[in-house]
Design a protein around this motif. Sequence first.
Motif, mmCIF file in Angstrom:
data_model
loop_
_atom_site.group_PDB
_atom_site.id
_atom_site.type_symbol
_atom_site.label_atom_id
_atom_site.label_comp_id
_atom_site.label_asym_id
_atom_site.label_seq_id
_atom_site.Cartn_x
_atom_site.Cartn_y
_atom_site.Cartn_z
ATOM 1 N N VAL A 140 5.256 -0.096 -38.110
ATOM 2 C CA VAL A 140 6.222 0.267 -39.136
ATOM 3 C C VAL A 140 7.547 -0.806 -39.118
ATOM 4 C CG1 VAL A 140 5.411 2.578 -39.113
ATOM 5 C CG2 VAL A 140 7.472 2.038 -37.987
ATOM 6 N N GLU A 141 8.254 -0.685 -40.068
ATOM 7 C CA GLU A 141 9.595 -1.446 -40.258
ATOM 8 C C GLU A 141 10.551 -0.108 -40.319
ATOM 9 O OE1 GLU A 141 10.506 -4.974 -42.731
ATOM 10 O OE2 GLU A 141 11.255 -3.658 -43.818
ATOM 11 N N PHE A 142 11.549 -0.114 -39.840
ATOM 12 C CA PHE A 142 12.533 0.920 -39.788
ATOM 13 C C PHE A 142 13.937 0.319 -40.182
ATOM 14 C CE2 PHE A 142 14.714 4.534 -36.796
ATOM 15 C CZ PHE A 142 15.086 5.045 -37.894
ATOM 16 N N SER A 143 14.456 0.503 -41.166
ATOM 17 C CA SER A 143 15.805 0.183 -41.577
ATOM 18 C C SER A 143 16.914 1.175 -41.771
ATOM 19 C CB SER A 143 15.748 -0.813 -42.933
ATOM 20 O OG SER A 143 14.973 0.078 -43.980
ATOM 21 N N ALA A 144 18.089 0.734 -41.425
ATOM 22 C CA ALA A 144 19.188 1.814 -41.482
ATOM 23 C C ALA A 144 20.368 1.233 -41.718
ATOM 24 C CB ALA A 144 19.052 2.825 -40.147
ATOM 25 N N GLY A 145 21.457 2.021 -42.140
ATOM 26 C CA GLY A 145 22.767 1.704 -42.261
ATOM 27 C C GLY A 145 22.895 1.752 -43.994
ATOM 28 N N SER A 146 24.281 1.222 -44.103
ATOM 29 C CA SER A 146 24.838 0.983 -45.543
ATOM 30 C C SER A 146 23.863 -0.030 -46.110
ATOM 31 C CB SER A 146 26.481 0.654 -45.504
ATOM 32 O OG SER A 146 27.072 1.635 -45.012
ATOM 33 N N ALA B 111 12.253 7.871 -46.933
ATOM 34 C CA ALA B 111 13.666 7.762 -47.024
ATOM 35 C C ALA B 111 14.364 8.963 -46.438
ATOM 36 C CB ALA B 111 13.973 7.421 -48.494
ATOM 37 N N ALA B 112 15.272 8.739 -45.380
ATOM 38 C CA ALA B 112 15.928 10.014 -44.829
ATOM 39 C C ALA B 112 17.447 9.647 -44.830
ATOM 40 C CB ALA B 112 15.419 10.141 -43.500
ATOM 41 N N GLY B 113 17.984 9.921 -45.778
ATOM 42 C CA GLY B 113 19.640 9.482 -45.822
ATOM 43 C C GLY B 113 19.737 8.131 -45.859
ATOM 44 N N LYS B 114 20.444 7.525 -44.857
ATOM 45 C CA LYS B 114 20.589 6.111 -44.824
ATOM 46 C C LYS B 114 19.667 4.990 -44.043
ATOM 47 C CE LYS B 114 25.509 5.847 -45.384
ATOM 48 N NZ LYS B 114 26.865 5.530 -44.900
ATOM 49 N N ALA B 115 18.573 6.041 -43.581
ATOM 50 C CA ALA B 115 17.342 5.417 -43.106
ATOM 51 C C ALA B 115 16.238 5.397 -43.569
ATOM 52 C CB ALA B 115 17.166 6.072 -41.631
ATOM 53 N N GLN B 116 15.348 4.085 -43.598
ATOM 54 C CA GLN B 116 14.331 4.267 -44.342
ATOM 55 C C GLN B 116 12.873 3.455 -43.437
ATOM 56 O OE1 GLN B 116 14.098 2.651 -48.541
ATOM 57 N NE2 GLN B 116 12.694 0.779 -47.480
ATOM 58 N N VAL B 117 11.710 3.991 -43.527
ATOM 59 C CA VAL B 117 10.523 3.694 -42.733
ATOM 60 C C VAL B 117 9.639 3.306 -43.889
ATOM 61 C CG1 VAL B 117 8.750 4.249 -41.320
ATOM 62 C CG2 VAL B 117 10.884 5.408 -41.011
ATOM 63 N N SER B 118 8.951 1.941 -43.745
ATOM 64 C CA SER B 118 8.112 1.455 -44.653
ATOM 65 C C SER B 118 6.798 0.968 -43.786
ATOM 66 C CB SER B 118 8.771 0.072 -45.338
ATOM 67 O OG SER B 118 9.975 0.574 -45.961
ATOM 68 N N ASP C 14 22.297 13.517 -40.565
ATOM 69 C CA ASP C 14 22.025 12.136 -40.951
ATOM 70 C C ASP C 14 21.551 11.277 -39.752
ATOM 71 O OD1 ASP C 14 23.291 12.362 -43.328
ATOM 72 O OD2 ASP C 14 25.329 12.314 -42.719
ATOM 73 N N ASP C 15 21.294 11.925 -38.721
ATOM 74 C CA ASP C 15 20.705 11.011 -37.624
ATOM 75 C C ASP C 15 19.121 11.267 -37.807
ATOM 76 O OD1 ASP C 15 23.060 10.801 -36.601
ATOM 77 O OD2 ASP C 15 22.761 12.430 -35.157
ATOM 78 N N VAL C 16 18.447 10.026 -37.505
ATOM 79 C CA VAL C 16 16.956 9.839 -37.776
ATOM 80 C C VAL C 16 16.292 9.208 -36.554
ATOM 81 C CG1 VAL C 16 15.100 8.806 -39.292
ATOM 82 C CG2 VAL C 16 17.436 9.688 -40.281
ATOM 83 N N SER C 17 15.210 9.971 -36.226
ATOM 84 C CA SER C 17 14.289 9.200 -35.087
ATOM 85 C C SER C 17 12.783 9.167 -35.552
ATOM 86 C CB SER C 17 14.207 10.371 -33.837
ATOM 87 O OG SER C 17 15.509 10.688 -33.495
ATOM 88 N N LEU C 18 12.454 7.827 -35.042
ATOM 89 C CA LEU C 18 11.177 7.372 -35.460
ATOM 90 C C LEU C 18 10.372 7.403 -34.082
ATOM 91 C CD1 LEU C 18 9.121 6.026 -37.458
ATOM 92 C CD2 LEU C 18 10.126 4.000 -37.087
ATOM 93 N N ALA C 19 8.954 7.627 -34.163
ATOM 94 C CA ALA C 19 8.273 7.289 -32.937
ATOM 95 C C ALA C 19 6.818 6.924 -33.614
ATOM 96 C CB ALA C 19 7.790 8.590 -32.258
ATOM 97 N N VAL C 20 6.309 5.948 -33.231
ATOM 98 C CA VAL C 20 5.083 5.620 -33.861
ATOM 99 C C VAL C 20 3.626 5.567 -33.018
ATOM 100 C CG1 VAL C 20 3.886 3.272 -34.607
ATOM 101 C CG2 VAL C 20 6.437 3.529 -34.994
ATOM 102 N N GLU C 21 2.832 6.182 -33.369
ATOM 103 C CA GLU C 21 1.655 6.703 -32.602
ATOM 104 C C GLU C 21 0.444 5.525 -32.677
ATOM 105 O OE1 GLU C 21 -1.357 10.398 -33.273
ATOM 106 O OE2 GLU C 21 0.672 10.877 -32.504
ATOM 107 N N SER C 22 0.372 4.858 -33.966
ATOM 108 C CA SER C 22 -0.706 3.930 -34.327
ATOM 109 C C SER C 22 -0.014 3.001 -35.281
ATOM 110 C CB SER C 22 -1.968 4.299 -34.271
ATOM 111 O OG SER C 22 -1.888 5.114 -35.733
ATOM 112 N N GLY C 23 -0.671 1.784 -35.257
ATOM 113 C CA GLY C 23 -0.106 0.910 -36.432
ATOM 114 C C GLY C 23 1.196 0.371 -36.199
#
Length: 330
Positions: free
Chosen positions: A211-217, A180-187, A200-209
Amino acid sequence: MMDFNDSDIAKAARDQAAHWFARARLGTLTPQERRECEAWRAASAENDSQYRSLETLWRVADELPRDRMRAVLTQTEALRPPIDQRRRFAMGLGAACAMALVAGVVGPQWWAPAPEYTARLASAKGERKQFVLPDGSTLELNTDTHATVAFYPGKRTVTLAAGEILFAVDADPSRPFIVAAGKAQVSVTGTRFNVRRDGDDVSLAVESGSVEFSAGSWWNRKVERLAAGYVAHYQTGQGLEPAHPGDVAILTAWQRGRLIFRDSPLSQVVNELNRYLSQPLRIADAHLGRLRIAGTLGIDEPESALEVLPEIAPVTVLRRTDGSTVITAR
């Protein structure tokens, strides 16, 4: 055959809406359950109306400070208003309705069972650290990072307050790993990925496998699913961008002690260096900040990067008597 009147139908729809809404709010819906929820809402106007009523009612709660929300929950336990659904919905955003729905929908995340394991993780400016969690997952913290870890029987969570972490998550389908990172979530259940939070800005980079990235209110979240080699970014006011291929090796080069730039503006190079330097680096003028840079800089000893910078760009690094450092054109 049982005879159901309009009141029974409305109550059943309201109860089911509360079930789906609570699961969505707490982030426990699987992709299949999310499709089932959408199908249920589409099945009748009553279903959709009851769900939208909960969304409308709780938009204001998205901005409530947590201490105020806790106070509301405490009042709810003490007051226990009588259950008069028709009167409470008629009150709209009235206090009795608000407190009852908070206790039933939002409350579980504040009154959750105590975690089995907790830890606070931190790195200083210019420092990188590695932590191994009890499940075998490894967390590589970049400069100036602060996070908390909590393990529960049904999930593993990391709350990223600031900074950047490269996660290598040990697979456990029965216990998803949630960042969990503020209004963003990685599962995820098990994979390797990088999460960076700037304000409050969040960046995601996937190296392997994957993920689910959700964000917002919480009442209107957008979801992106990323495979290996994909990146996505959430920016306040602009929302979650679509996932797209990215150079993950460059984005995670910090873990190898390097910063890599390919045709990047000097202003961006300076912003990155300032994440590691004890004293901020400044550019003499805005025009110089648009100069394009290509090259690599080491960050194991951040100050040494200032000696290399003139080798990859036509600039001069001036150290002033007041301790400040300024980049000028050569």
